[in-house]
Design a protein around this motif. Structure first.
Motif, mmCIF file in Angstrom:
data_model
loop_
_atom_site.group_PDB
_atom_site.id
_atom_site.type_symbol
_atom_site.label_atom_id
_atom_site.label_comp_id
_atom_site.label_asym_id
_atom_site.label_seq_id
_atom_site.Cartn_x
_atom_site.Cartn_y
_atom_site.Cartn_z
ATOM 1 N N ILE A 1 0.872 -1.173 0.000
ATOM 2 C CA ILE A 1 0.000 0.000 0.000
ATOM 3 C C ILE A 1 0.907 1.221 0.000
ATOM 4 O O ILE A 1 1.694 1.413 0.935
ATOM 5 C CB ILE A 1 -0.946 0.030 1.217
ATOM 6 N N TYR A 2 0.797 2.036 -1.008
ATOM 7 C CA TYR A 2 1.738 3.136 -1.199
ATOM 8 C C TYR A 2 1.638 4.210 -0.116
ATOM 9 O O TYR A 2 0.596 4.400 0.512
ATOM 10 C CB TYR A 2 1.526 3.792 -2.560
ATOM 11 N N HIS A 3 2.736 4.903 0.043
ATOM 12 C CA HIS A 3 2.798 6.095 0.895
ATOM 13 C C HIS A 3 1.931 7.174 0.236
ATOM 14 O O HIS A 3 2.014 7.376 -0.975
ATOM 15 C CB HIS A 3 4.249 6.559 0.973
ATOM 16 N N PRO A 4 1.099 7.878 0.995
ATOM 17 C CA PRO A 4 0.261 8.917 0.374
ATOM 18 C C PRO A 4 1.011 10.224 0.133
ATOM 19 O O PRO A 4 2.035 10.495 0.762
ATOM 20 C CB PRO A 4 -0.832 9.134 1.435
ATOM 21 N N PHE B 1 7.610 11.462 -1.597
ATOM 22 C CA PHE B 1 6.193 11.801 -1.773
ATOM 23 C C PHE B 1 5.909 13.259 -1.429
ATOM 24 O O PHE B 1 4.938 13.836 -1.920
ATOM 25 C CB PHE B 1 5.349 10.830 -0.944
ATOM 26 N N LEU B 2 6.778 13.846 -0.610
ATOM 27 C CA LEU B 2 6.698 15.287 -0.391
ATOM 28 C C LEU B 2 7.039 16.010 -1.684
ATOM 29 O O LEU B 2 6.360 16.965 -2.086
ATOM 30 C CB LEU B 2 7.661 15.702 0.730
ATOM 31 N N GLY B 3 8.079 15.548 -2.363
ATOM 32 C CA GLY B 3 8.441 16.132 -3.652
ATOM 33 C C GLY B 3 7.346 15.976 -4.682
ATOM 34 O O GLY B 3 7.058 16.906 -5.452
ATOM 35 N N LEU B 4 6.708 14.806 -4.706
ATOM 36 C CA LEU B 4 5.607 14.573 -5.650
ATOM 37 C C LEU B 4 4.413 15.470 -5.327
ATOM 38 O O LEU B 4 3.703 15.919 -6.236
ATOM 39 C CB LEU B 4 5.176 13.108 -5.609
ATOM 40 N N LYS C 1 -2.331 9.550 -9.346
ATOM 41 C CA LYS C 1 -3.624 9.336 -8.678
ATOM 42 C C LYS C 1 -3.552 8.238 -7.628
ATOM 43 O O LYS C 1 -4.182 8.325 -6.573
ATOM 44 C CB LYS C 1 -4.699 9.003 -9.722
ATOM 45 N N GLU C 2 -2.760 7.188 -7.883
ATOM 46 C CA GLU C 2 -2.702 6.067 -6.947
ATOM 47 C C GLU C 2 -1.975 6.432 -5.645
ATOM 48 O O GLU C 2 -2.003 5.671 -4.685
ATOM 49 C CB GLU C 2 -2.041 4.861 -7.598
ATOM 50 N N PHE C 3 -1.325 7.595 -5.614
ATOM 51 C CA PHE C 3 -0.671 8.060 -4.397
ATOM 52 C C PHE C 3 -1.540 9.035 -3.607
ATOM 53 O O PHE C 3 -1.145 9.465 -2.521
ATOM 54 C CB PHE C 3 0.656 8.748 -4.725
ATOM 55 N N LYS C 4 -2.673 9.400 -4.138
ATOM 56 C CA LYS C 4 -3.534 10.358 -3.455
ATOM 57 C C LYS C 4 -4.086 9.737 -2.168
ATOM 58 O O LYS C 4 -4.450 8.556 -2.143
ATOM 59 C CB LYS C 4 -4.672 10.802 -4.370
ATOM 60 N N PRO C 5 -4.135 10.507 -1.084
ATOM 61 C CA PRO C 5 -4.546 9.967 0.216
ATOM 62 C C PRO C 5 -5.888 9.238 0.207
ATOM 63 O O PRO C 5 -6.045 8.216 0.879
ATOM 64 C CB PRO C 5 -4.605 11.214 1.108
ATOM 65 N N LYS D 1 -7.532 1.600 0.221
ATOM 66 C CA LYS D 1 -6.817 0.324 0.268
ATOM 67 C C LYS D 1 -6.550 -0.097 1.707
ATOM 68 O O LYS D 1 -6.620 -1.278 2.054
ATOM 69 C CB LYS D 1 -5.514 0.430 -0.536
ATOM 70 N N TRP D 2 -6.233 0.868 2.542
ATOM 71 C CA TRP D 2 -6.058 0.577 3.964
ATOM 72 C C TRP D 2 -7.347 0.018 4.564
ATOM 73 O O TRP D 2 -7.318 -0.958 5.318
ATOM 74 C CB TRP D 2 -5.670 1.864 4.709
#
Length: 356
Positions: A138-141, A275-278, A335-339, A345-346
């Motif tokens: 599950i990716y980092h948001p 992910f902060l950079g993204l 989009k898949e990194f959006k919270p 998924k969580w």
């Protein structure tokens, strides 16, 4: 924020809420109830127990053997009524491992029923070691709610940074002298005259300078203090280093003003700074290590070998070429990194893990 529903469960986090906003982004959209506490505030009615960082269970201090024995007993008790999820943020403690820390990490892994991985590399690595456990990626948001995004030129004006200057930033803490030397060497090699390197929490190295007559001379000038300031780049206009924690408000301005984000780690599994950079849609440069490598490859971002400064120099230079593009990122990929997506998924994973 999602409404709690009849299929919501109580998730017990046996630590106080951490300043790291990683989990905040998920909690805002999750349908489950997350309850923060301490080891002895557990209740059998809690469906799931969530552990993020093993060291946090003891307030980031090294536990004694007695404390570890007590934790082992608690784990055995918890598993009678609850399932245990462990988020694998790190392979080991950043500041080094001791026998007790090693026992702590191994204990958390042993008693966990499920492991959440922030990337494929981590899952593949731990699946081989712990095949009987449930593994999920599950990716980092992104940090959409935790940091404010400012207009780049306005942020630079507030910070006193020239509008045409090329600005590299290393957010987060530089943890060692080796990391500091590596990032500065790579930055210095970039053939760009008007450049600036920002570090929001740079490693500070104090030189021990003592000589006869220093105490008397200190009344006129503190030589030790002056030399340490020079050694730590206080007077170099190419560098803007903060030695200590930078507030989220200040970091938001610095990130908004920057062009390129550097992940300066020599050893790494995951990086929230990626992910902060993204979040700010910045060009990111990082090492070919851990889960970080997979994301850099996925997003076609510059990659360096942390054992080779020349490799980093080339990656830094490559990042300059990417600045000329109008937009490097495909929003559909991000989009898949959006919270909201990550939280969904969580929620599914927590329901699957619920044994009550």
């Amino acid at each position: 924020m999602r409404q709690k529903t009849k299929d919501s469960v109580q998730v017990f986090v046996p630590t106080p809420k951490d300043p790291n906003p990683y989990l905040d982004e998920i909690l805002h959209y999750s349908k489950h109830e997350f309850i923060f506490g301490v080891l002895n505030s557990y209740k059998p009615s809690y469906s799931v127990i969530l552990i993020n960082w093993p060291e946090q269970l003891f307030g980031w201090k090294e536990p004694s053997n007695t404390q570890l024995d007590d934790l082992e007993n608690r784990f055995r008790l918890w598993k009678q009524s609850s399932s245990i999820i462990y988020v694998v943020h790190d392979l080991e403690r950043h500041s080094g491992m001791t026998d007790n820390y090693r026992r702590l990490f191994e204990m958390v892994l042993h008693f966990s029923d499920s492991l959440i991985h922030l990337g494929v590399y981590s899952k593949e690595l731990f699946q081989k070691k712990y095949p009987s456990k449930h593994h999920e990626v599950i990716y980092h948001p992104l940090y959409e709610r935790s940091f404010e995004i400012h207009n780049k030129l306005e942020a630079r004006k507030k910070l006193g940074i020239r509008k045409d200057q090329i600005v590299f930033i290393a957010p987060g803490r530089i943890r060692s002298l080796a990391e500091r030397k590596f990032i500065i060497s790579a930055f210095n090699s970039v053939k760009e005259k008007d450049k600036l390197l920002i570090a929001s929490n740079m490693y500070y190295k104090e030189l021990n300078i003592e000589f006869k007559g220093r105490t008397k001379l200190k009344r006129v000038i503190d030589v030790k203090r002056l030399i340490n300031k020079v050694y730590n780049f206080n007077f170099n206009s190419k560098f803007r280093f903060n030695y200590g924690f930078t507030s989220f408000k200040e970091l938001s301005l610095l990130m908004s003003a920057a062009d390129i984000v550097i992940i300066p780690r020599l050893k790494i599994l995951n990086s929230g700074n990626l992910f902060l950079g993204l979040t700010y849609r910045k060009i990111i440069v990082g090492p070919n290590k851990g889960n970080v490598l997979g994301f850099l490859e996925k997003l076609n971002l510059p990659i360096f070998n942390p054992d080779d400064v020349k490799s980093a120099s080339l990656a830094f230079s490559e990042s300059l070429n990417l600045l000329n593009k109008e937009s490097h990122y495909n929003e559909n990929v991000l989009k898949e990194f959006k919270p909201k997506e990550v939280a969904a998924k969580w929620d599914i994973f927590i329901l699957k893990s619920n044994i009550n």
